[in-house]
Write an enzyme that holds these catalytic residues in place. Structure first.
Site, PDB file in Angstrom:
ATOM      1  N   ASP A  17      38.228  38.177 -23.551  1.00  0.00           N
ATOM      2  CA  ASP A  17      39.291  37.673 -24.430  1.00  0.00           C
ATOM      3  C   ASP A  17      39.052  38.073 -25.886  1.00  0.00           C
ATOM      4  O   ASP A  17      37.911  38.144 -26.341  1.00  0.00           O
ATOM      5  CB  ASP A  17      39.353  36.137 -24.304  1.00  0.00           C
ATOM      6  CG  ASP A  17      40.688  35.579 -24.781  1.00  0.00           C
ATOM      7  OD1 ASP A  17      41.638  36.359 -24.959  1.00  0.00           O
ATOM      8  OD2 ASP A  17      40.767  34.348 -24.967  1.00  0.00           O
ATOM      9  N   HIS A  34      43.388  46.537 -27.082  1.00  0.00           N
ATOM     10  CA  HIS A  34      43.111  46.613 -25.645  1.00  0.00           C
ATOM     11  C   HIS A  34      42.325  47.881 -25.318  1.00  0.00           C
ATOM     12  O   HIS A  34      41.413  47.879 -24.488  1.00  0.00           O
ATOM     13  CB  HIS A  34      44.415  46.572 -24.843  1.00  0.00           C
ATOM     14  CG  HIS A  34      45.120  45.246 -24.913  1.00  0.00           C
ATOM     15  ND1 HIS A  34      44.481  44.059 -24.644  1.00  0.00           N
ATOM     16  CD2 HIS A  34      46.401  44.908 -25.227  1.00  0.00           C
ATOM     17  CE1 HIS A  34      45.348  43.049 -24.781  1.00  0.00           C
ATOM     18  NE2 HIS A  34      46.515  43.548 -25.151  1.00  0.00           N
ATOM     19  N   GLU A  64      49.882  35.056 -15.651  1.00  0.00           N
ATOM     20  CA  GLU A  64      50.635  34.549 -16.806  1.00  0.00           C
ATOM     21  C   GLU A  64      50.820  35.626 -17.889  1.00  0.00           C
ATOM     22  O   GLU A  64      51.645  35.469 -18.792  1.00  0.00           O
ATOM     23  CB  GLU A  64      49.915  33.340 -17.436  1.00  0.00           C
ATOM     24  CG  GLU A  64      49.986  32.063 -16.598  1.00  0.00           C
ATOM     25  CD  GLU A  64      49.095  32.073 -15.365  1.00  0.00           C
ATOM     26  OE1 GLU A  64      48.024  32.719 -15.412  1.00  0.00           O
ATOM     27  OE2 GLU A  64      49.473  31.461 -14.354  1.00  0.00           O
ATOM     28  N   LEU A 128      26.777  47.825  -7.139  1.00  0.00           N
ATOM     29  CA  LEU A 128      27.508  46.712  -7.769  1.00  0.00           C
ATOM     30  C   LEU A 128      28.878  46.500  -7.115  1.00  0.00           C
ATOM     31  O   LEU A 128      29.633  47.446  -6.922  1.00  0.00           O
ATOM     32  CB  LEU A 128      27.717  47.026  -9.264  1.00  0.00           C
ATOM     33  CG  LEU A 128      28.624  46.069 -10.045  1.00  0.00           C
ATOM     34  CD1 LEU A 128      27.936  44.726 -10.257  1.00  0.00           C
ATOM     35  CD2 LEU A 128      29.026  46.683 -11.389  1.00  0.00           C
ATOM     36  N   LEU A 192      39.333  28.005 -19.010  1.00  0.00           N
ATOM     37  CA  LEU A 192      39.209  28.926 -17.878  1.00  0.00           C
ATOM     38  C   LEU A 192      40.456  29.778 -17.667  1.00  0.00           C
ATOM     39  O   LEU A 192      40.390  30.821 -17.009  1.00  0.00           O
ATOM     40  CB  LEU A 192      38.912  28.152 -16.584  1.00  0.00           C
ATOM     41  CG  LEU A 192      37.500  27.589 -16.450  1.00  0.00           C
ATOM     42  CD1 LEU A 192      37.388  26.736 -15.189  1.00  0.00           C
ATOM     43  CD2 LEU A 192      36.468  28.715 -16.403  1.00  0.00           C
TER      44      LEU A 192
END
Ligand code: IPE
Ligand code: IPE
Ligand code: MG
Length: 239
Positions: A17, A34, A64, A128, A192
């Site tokens: 974020d 971004h 969202e 991974l 969260l």
């Protein structure tokens, strides 16, 4: 690179974020925030893979996030496509296995095709496990799992009282993976935002202040180190 000398969390989840605030601070278009964020992502994935983390879950786009402007959504979709096109060879070489968490059917055709190809190509890789949450929402994931189990009951395949937490977990996108051990959210926000609500039940949480584009491998290493100092009790007593 040598493996980290301290024992690592098996599953790290990151809410990346702060790209918007970073762009604003630098008086740049939001898309550039971004884009800078993708650079951080690349570094963190590389380090996680080299250090021997088992599962890394990255929140890239929530159910969202469609509420944002068309321009911003388009910029994010472009970056997603670019990421898969430019990184897939290196990720595959490093034995990284990609899994998308979220409903990819709602993505534009090119993105849908690129993520599917990446998942298929890396499915058998043993390094991974990289979960990328795209059009992901935890409430929706839980609802879909419930619907799937309800269908099994309705068809007479199982009885309601036979439903176990394992059966429930098998209907989640994270099927077969350990719960989140360490959750990191950058930019100082303390929430969260609908990310892995079920899987984070006993996660240790950290909320470093830096915005995601300013987050570094060194900060990540300190988070992994301080995870070692946490005393995990799972409701019991250790003394
Ligand atoms: C996180 O950065 C990236 C995505 C949601 C895709 P934000 O864009 O939410 O950054 P802020 O919160 O506006 O600073
Ligand atoms: C969560 O961040 C989603 C991603 C990082 C992809 P948001 O910035 O969308 O969350 P809110 O709106 O601050 O809760
Ligand atoms: Mg945000």
């Amino acid at each position: 690179m040598p493996k980290a000398e301290y024992s690592l969390p098996r599953h790290v989840a990151i809410i990346m974020d702060g790209n918007g605030r970073w762009a604003k601070q630098h008086r740049l278009a939001i898309a550039l925030g971004h884009r800078k964020g993708v650079e951080t992502l690349r570094e963190i994935v590389r380090y996680s893979s080299d250090a021997g983390i088992e599962v890394l879950s990255l929140y890239a786009f929530s159910t969202e996030n469609w509420k944002r402007s068309q321009t911003e959504v388009a910029a994010l979709m472009t970056l997603i496509l670019e990421f898969f096109r430019t990184e897939i060879d290196e990720l595959d070489e490093k034995e990284v296995s990609i899994r998308i968490l979220g409903n990819i059917d709602a993505l534009p055709a090119a993105q849908h095709q690129a993520v599917n190809a990446a998942q298929m190509r890396t499915a058998d890789n043993k390094g991974l496990q990289l979960n990328i949450a795209l059009n992901y929402g935890s409430r929706d994931e839980i609802l879909q799992a419930t619907i799937a189990l309800a269908h099994q009951v309705a068809s007479g395949h199982i009885r309601p009282d036979e439903i176990s937490s394992e059966m429930f977990e098998n209907e989640l996108y994270t099927k077969g993976q350990p719960d989140v051990d360490l959750l990191i959210r950058t930019s100082g926000e303390l929430r969260l935002s609908n990310f892995l609500l079920y899987q984070n039940a006993y996660a240790e949480m950290m909320f470093p202040q830096p915005l995601w584009p300013d987050f570094t491998v060194d900060l990540y290493k300190s988070a992994l180190k301080s995870f070692q100092q946490r005393e995990r009790r799972y409701g019991g007593r250790t003394t």
